[in-house]
Design a protein around this motif. Sequence first.
Motif, short mmCIF file in Angstrom:
data_model
loop_
_atom_site.label_atom_id
_atom_site.label_comp_id
_atom_site.label_asym_id
_atom_site.label_seq_id
_atom_site.Cartn_x
_atom_site.Cartn_y
_atom_site.Cartn_z
N ALA A 37 0.84 -1.35 0.41
CA ALA A 37 -0.32 0.44 -0.09
C ALA A 37 0.81 1.35 0.01
CB ALA A 37 -1.56 0.01 1.48
N ALA A 38 2.25 1.05 0.31
CA ALA A 38 2.62 2.90 0.66
C ALA A 38 3.06 3.30 -1.15
CB ALA A 38 3.99 2.08 1.05
N PRO A 39 3.17 2.34 -1.90
CA PRO A 39 3.03 3.40 -3.26
C PRO A 39 1.92 4.14 -3.30
CG PRO A 39 4.07 1.39 -3.51
CD PRO A 39 3.89 1.20 -2.48
N VAL A 40 0.98 3.39 -2.98
CA VAL A 40 -0.33 3.65 -3.33
C VAL A 40 -0.91 5.08 -2.97
CG1 VAL A 40 -3.03 3.93 -3.78
CG2 VAL A 40 -0.85 1.90 -4.03
N VAL A 41 -0.06 4.82 -1.14
CA VAL A 41 -0.68 6.04 -0.16
C VAL A 41 0.39 7.61 -0.31
CG1 VAL A 41 -0.14 6.38 2.31
CG2 VAL A 41 -1.28 4.51 1.43
N ALA A 42 1.85 6.88 -0.80
CA ALA A 42 2.68 7.94 -1.13
C ALA A 42 2.11 8.22 -2.61
CB ALA A 42 3.74 7.46 -2.03
N GLY A 43 1.14 8.34 -3.66
CA GLY A 43 1.17 8.60 -5.27
C GLY A 43 -0.07 9.73 -4.47
N LEU A 44 -1.20 9.22 -3.56
CA LEU A 44 -2.56 9.89 -3.23
C LEU A 44 -1.75 10.93 -2.46
CD1 LEU A 44 -4.45 7.03 -2.55
CD2 LEU A 44 -5.63 8.67 -4.51
N ALA A 45 -0.56 10.99 -1.76
CA ALA A 45 -0.58 11.85 -0.99
C ALA A 45 0.06 13.36 -1.76
CB ALA A 45 0.48 11.78 0.55
N ALA A 46 1.07 12.85 -2.89
CA ALA A 46 1.59 13.86 -3.80
C ALA A 46 0.34 14.85 -4.56
CB ALA A 46 2.37 12.91 -4.61
N ALA A 47 -0.13 13.75 -5.31
CA ALA A 47 -1.13 14.67 -6.26
C ALA A 47 -2.21 15.77 -5.35
CB ALA A 47 -1.97 13.10 -6.60
N ILE A 48 -2.55 15.23 -3.43
CA ILE A 48 -3.42 16.15 -2.92
C ILE A 48 -2.46 16.50 -2.34
CG2 ILE A 48 -4.29 16.17 -0.35
CD1 ILE A 48 -4.91 13.29 -0.43
N ILE A 49 -0.77 17.29 -2.46
CA ILE A 49 -0.41 18.17 -1.88
C ILE A 49 0.53 18.71 -3.38
CG2 ILE A 49 2.39 18.64 -1.18
CD1 ILE A 49 2.17 16.33 0.88
N GLY A 50 0.46 18.19 -4.00
CA GLY A 50 1.22 19.16 -5.24
C GLY A 50 -0.17 19.04 -6.81
N GLY A 51 -1.35 18.83 -6.19
CA GLY A 51 -2.86 19.18 -7.42
C GLY A 51 -3.20 20.28 -7.47
N GLY A 52 -3.30 21.21 -6.18
CA GLY A 52 -4.09 22.66 -5.63
C GLY A 52 -2.49 23.37 -6.49
#
Length: 123
Positions: A37-52
């Motif tokens: 699950a670590a790569p999925v969580v890291a990808g979601l965190a990057a999308a949430i933080i860098g998306g805006g």
Amino acid sequence: MSTAILSAGPSAPRIAAPRTRLRLTARGRRVLAALAAAPVVAGLAAAIIGGGTALASREDGAGAEAFDIVTVSAGDTLWSIAQEVAPGHDPRDVIYELKNLNNLAGGMLTPGQQISVPAAFGH
């Protein structure tokens, strides 16, 4: 499947060694699930933080337009204002832009009201 053959010599009987199964403990299953699950969580965190930041980083002012302000006089209509501010354009297109820009639902104007006109139409 492979089996291991044990022999004590050339004439001794061959005995097959039992094959052992890999067993995971509860802790091992948790560790394996966390690693998966670590790569999925890291990808979601990057999308949430860098998306805006992609939307808010308009340094060149790409969305900013210049506007002229027109004050409505008695007897003015959107049609007459459209013909005045953009004589070379179709008044229906200009009225559509004026209504959207100024949030005019019904198209009713009152004297003294100020209307924003895109500078692209000119004066």
